[in-house]
Design a protein around this motif. Structure first.
Motif, PDB file in Angstrom:
ATOM      1  N   ILE A  67       7.912  16.423   3.637  1.00 10.76           N
ATOM      2  CA  ILE A  67       7.244  15.656   2.561  1.00 10.76           C
ATOM      3  C   ILE A  67       7.052  14.474   2.142  1.00 10.76           C
ATOM      4  N   LEU A  68       5.765  13.677   2.156  1.00 11.72           N
ATOM      5  CA  LEU A  68       5.011  12.161   1.947  1.00 11.72           C
ATOM      6  C   LEU A  68       5.123  11.809   0.899  1.00 11.72           C
ATOM      7  N   ILE A  69       5.793  10.673   0.145  1.00 12.23           N
ATOM      8  CA  ILE A  69       5.227  10.328  -0.897  1.00 12.23           C
ATOM      9  C   ILE A  69       4.671   9.329  -0.219  1.00 12.23           C
ATOM     10  N   ALA A  70       3.173   9.397  -1.028  1.00 13.19           N
ATOM     11  CA  ALA A  70       1.663   8.420  -1.293  1.00 13.19           C
ATOM     12  C   ALA A  70       1.213   7.761  -2.220  1.00 13.19           C
ATOM     13  N   TYR A  71       1.222   6.557  -2.187  1.00  9.13           N
ATOM     14  CA  TYR A  71       0.975   5.685  -3.985  1.00  9.13           C
ATOM     15  C   TYR A  71       0.391   5.058  -3.471  1.00  9.13           C
ATOM     16  N   PHE A  72      -0.667   4.121  -4.477  1.00  8.21           N
ATOM     17  CA  PHE A  72      -1.737   3.299  -3.925  1.00  8.21           C
ATOM     18  C   PHE A  72      -0.569   2.144  -5.301  1.00  8.21           C
ATOM     19  N   SER A  73      -0.324   1.101  -5.479  1.00 13.55           N
ATOM     20  CA  SER A  73       0.190   0.787  -6.673  1.00 13.55           C
ATOM     21  C   SER A  73      -0.646  -1.095  -6.502  1.00 13.55           C
ATOM     22  N   VAL A  74      -1.084  -1.635  -7.875  1.00 14.23           N
ATOM     23  CA  VAL A  74      -1.196  -3.148  -7.926  1.00 14.23           C
ATOM     24  C   VAL A  74      -0.717  -3.857  -8.709  1.00 14.23           C
ATOM     25  N   LEU A 114       8.360   7.585   2.725  1.00 16.42           N
ATOM     26  CA  LEU A 114       6.943   6.534   1.531  1.00 16.42           C
ATOM     27  C   LEU A 114       6.062   6.444   2.706  1.00 16.42           C
ATOM     28  N   PHE A 115       5.155   6.290   1.638  1.00 17.86           N
ATOM     29  CA  PHE A 115       3.693   6.030   2.359  1.00 17.86           C
ATOM     30  C   PHE A 115       2.817   4.932   1.236  1.00 17.86           C
ATOM     31  N   ARG A 116       2.789   3.720   1.798  1.00 20.35           N
ATOM     32  CA  ARG A 116       1.812   3.011   0.747  1.00 20.35           C
ATOM     33  C   ARG A 116       0.253   2.598   0.843  1.00 20.35           C
ATOM     34  N   ILE A 117      -0.170   3.472   0.035  1.00 19.81           N
ATOM     35  CA  ILE A 117      -1.722   3.448   0.225  1.00 19.81           C
ATOM     36  C   ILE A 117      -2.607   1.541   0.449  1.00 19.81           C
ATOM     37  N   GLU A 118      -2.546   1.000   1.243  1.00 17.91           N
ATOM     38  CA  GLU A 118      -2.663   0.053   1.117  1.00 17.91           C
ATOM     39  C   GLU A 118      -4.646  -0.668   1.741  1.00 17.91           C
ATOM     40  N   THR A 119      -4.995  -1.605   1.029  1.00 16.41           N
ATOM     41  CA  THR A 119      -6.525  -1.987   1.160  1.00 16.41           C
ATOM     42  C   THR A 119      -7.200  -3.389   2.275  1.00 16.41           C
ATOM     43  N   GLU A 140     -20.421   0.561  -8.382  1.00 21.01           N
ATOM     44  CA  GLU A 140     -21.205   0.661  -7.125  1.00 21.01           C
ATOM     45  C   GLU A 140     -20.517   2.091  -5.816  1.00 21.01           C
ATOM     46  N   ASP A 141     -19.657   2.513  -6.541  1.00 22.24           N
ATOM     47  CA  ASP A 141     -19.001   3.694  -6.227  1.00 22.24           C
ATOM     48  C   ASP A 141     -18.229   3.295  -4.211  1.00 22.24           C
ATOM     49  N   ALA A 142     -17.949   2.259  -3.935  1.00 19.77           N
ATOM     50  CA  ALA A 142     -16.799   1.837  -3.503  1.00 19.77           C
ATOM     51  C   ALA A 142     -15.856   2.713  -3.023  1.00 19.77           C
ATOM     52  N   ARG A 143     -15.859   2.315  -1.646  1.00 20.44           N
ATOM     53  CA  ARG A 143     -15.239   2.989  -0.844  1.00 20.44           C
ATOM     54  C   ARG A 143     -14.254   1.746   0.227  1.00 20.44           C
ATOM     55  N   PRO A 144     -13.351   0.878  -0.685  1.00 19.28           N
ATOM     56  CA  PRO A 144     -12.681  -0.152  -0.046  1.00 19.28           C
ATOM     57  C   PRO A 144     -11.739   0.923   1.378  1.00 19.28           C
ATOM     58  N   GLU A 145     -11.600  -0.194   2.197  1.00 12.72           N
ATOM     59  CA  GLU A 145     -11.747   0.216   3.936  1.00 12.72           C
ATOM     60  C   GLU A 145      -9.876  -0.103   3.846  1.00 12.72           C
ATOM     61  N   LEU A 146      -9.282   1.124   4.684  1.00 11.70           N
ATOM     62  CA  LEU A 146      -8.100   1.258   4.084  1.00 11.70           C
ATOM     63  C   LEU A 146      -7.095   0.121   5.269  1.00 11.70           C
ATOM     64  N   ALA A 147      -6.448  -0.285   5.061  1.00 14.84           N
ATOM     65  CA  ALA A 147      -5.238  -1.262   5.610  1.00 14.84           C
ATOM     66  C   ALA A 147      -4.171  -0.634   6.401  1.00 14.84           C
ATOM     67  N   SER A 148      -3.150   1.075   6.130  1.00 15.29           N
ATOM     68  CA  SER A 148      -2.718   1.316   6.180  1.00 15.29           C
ATOM     69  C   SER A 148      -3.236   2.505   6.831  1.00 15.29           C
ATOM     70  N   GLN A 149      -2.832   3.938   8.009  1.00 14.25           N
ATOM     71  CA  GLN A 149      -2.859   4.886   8.716  1.00 14.25           C
ATOM     72  C   GLN A 149      -1.740   6.024   8.338  1.00 14.25           C
ATOM     73  N   ILE A 150      -1.269   6.737   8.251  1.00 16.16           N
ATOM     74  CA  ILE A 150      -0.592   8.149   7.828  1.00 16.16           C
ATOM     75  C   ILE A 150      -0.242   8.169   9.801  1.00 16.16           C
ATOM     76  N   GLU A 151       0.727   8.094  10.203  1.00 21.61           N
ATOM     77  CA  GLU A 151       1.143   8.949  11.594  1.00 21.61           C
ATOM     78  C   GLU A 151       1.839  10.356  11.677  1.00 21.61           C
ATOM     79  N   ASN A 152       1.465  10.975  12.258  1.00 30.23           N
ATOM     80  CA  ASN A 152       1.696  12.340  12.271  1.00 30.23           C
ATOM     81  C   ASN A 152       1.629  13.556  10.440  1.00 30.23           C
TER      82      ASN A 152
END
Length: 246
Positions: A67-74, A114-119, A140-152
């Protein structure tokens, strides 16, 4: 006289031979006594190896969930306190973003990772500036570049996906995230915090971006005004999903 000399020499030779035999026995004894020392060293090494293996097992168990809990939070830092209406909540003396707080409760209940989605870019932390920034990104329909990656990624079967509802839509970093990974065959379980819009059509959007994944429609939607008191609601929701961490 000759006879005495012969006898004397014979006795002397006998004593010399006895001394040599004694020296060889002592040498042999030293050789044998070194074996228990080697055995003890091997046992200590084996013991250290066992401890290391136990540590490795612990690490494997910690990171071995399906189980992975991925989240984006500001986390906003202005406007209101951590109780009424902010995008943050106080927990155990620490200020957390709303979705971060919920993600930590889910992690505690499921044993997931836990995995935090960071830009790469930083988002404004004041309310009005963040609203404007998010609106411009969507326009702008932007696609911000991610700074973190999921492993495995292959080791996960269930993906909890948390995000705030921005402009009745997914935050644009979620578009980047969902387009960067293939969740085919996995189950995606959404959760969101919002200012009154619930999920809007975000669950449908997730399904469109991940057509080969199973996206649960029965996600968790919590008003930003209610996050600080939502722990029991989160726990009941997770338990109702009947998930087990492996």
């Amino acid at each position: 006289m000759k006879k005495f000399t012969v006898v004397f020499l014979s006795a002397l030779m006998a004593l010399s031979l006895a001394a040599c035999g004694s020296s060889e026995q002592n040498s042999g004894a030293n050789s044998v006594s070194s074996e228990p020392q080697s055995t003890a060293s091997a046992a200590e090494s084996a013991g250290q190896g066992t401890e290391n293996n136990e540590g490795a097992a612990d690490s494997a168990e910690t990171g071995g969930s399906n189980i992975l809990i991925a989240y984006f939070s500001v986390m906003e830092t202005d406007g209101v306190d951590t109780v009424a209406g902010a995008s943050r909540v106080a927990a155990n003396g620490e200020a957390l973003g709303n979705n971060q707080y919920i993600a930590q409760i889910i992690q505690r209940e499921t044993g997931g990772d836990l995995f935090r989605i960071e830009t790469v870019q930083e988002y404004p932390t004041t309310h009005d500036a963040l609203l404007d920034f998010a609106y411009e990104e969507k326009a702008e329909d932007a696609r911000p570049e991610l700074a973190s990656q999921i492993e495995n990624l292959d080791s996960y079967d269930v993906i909890f996906l948390g995000f705030p509802n921005w402009n009745a839509d997914l935050p644009m970093p979620l578009y980047t995230f969902l387009e960067a990974y293939d969740f085919s065959g996995k189950t995606i379980i959404p959760f969101t915090t919002h200012g009154g819009s619930g999920f809007s059509r975000t669950i449908q959007t997730i399904s469109e971006l991940q057509p080969d994944a199973t996206v649960l429609s029965d996600g968790l939607s919590i008003s930003r005004n209610s996050v600080s008191g939502a722990e029991s609601e989160v726990i009941d929701w997770v338990n109702g999903l009947d998930l087990t961490s492996e």
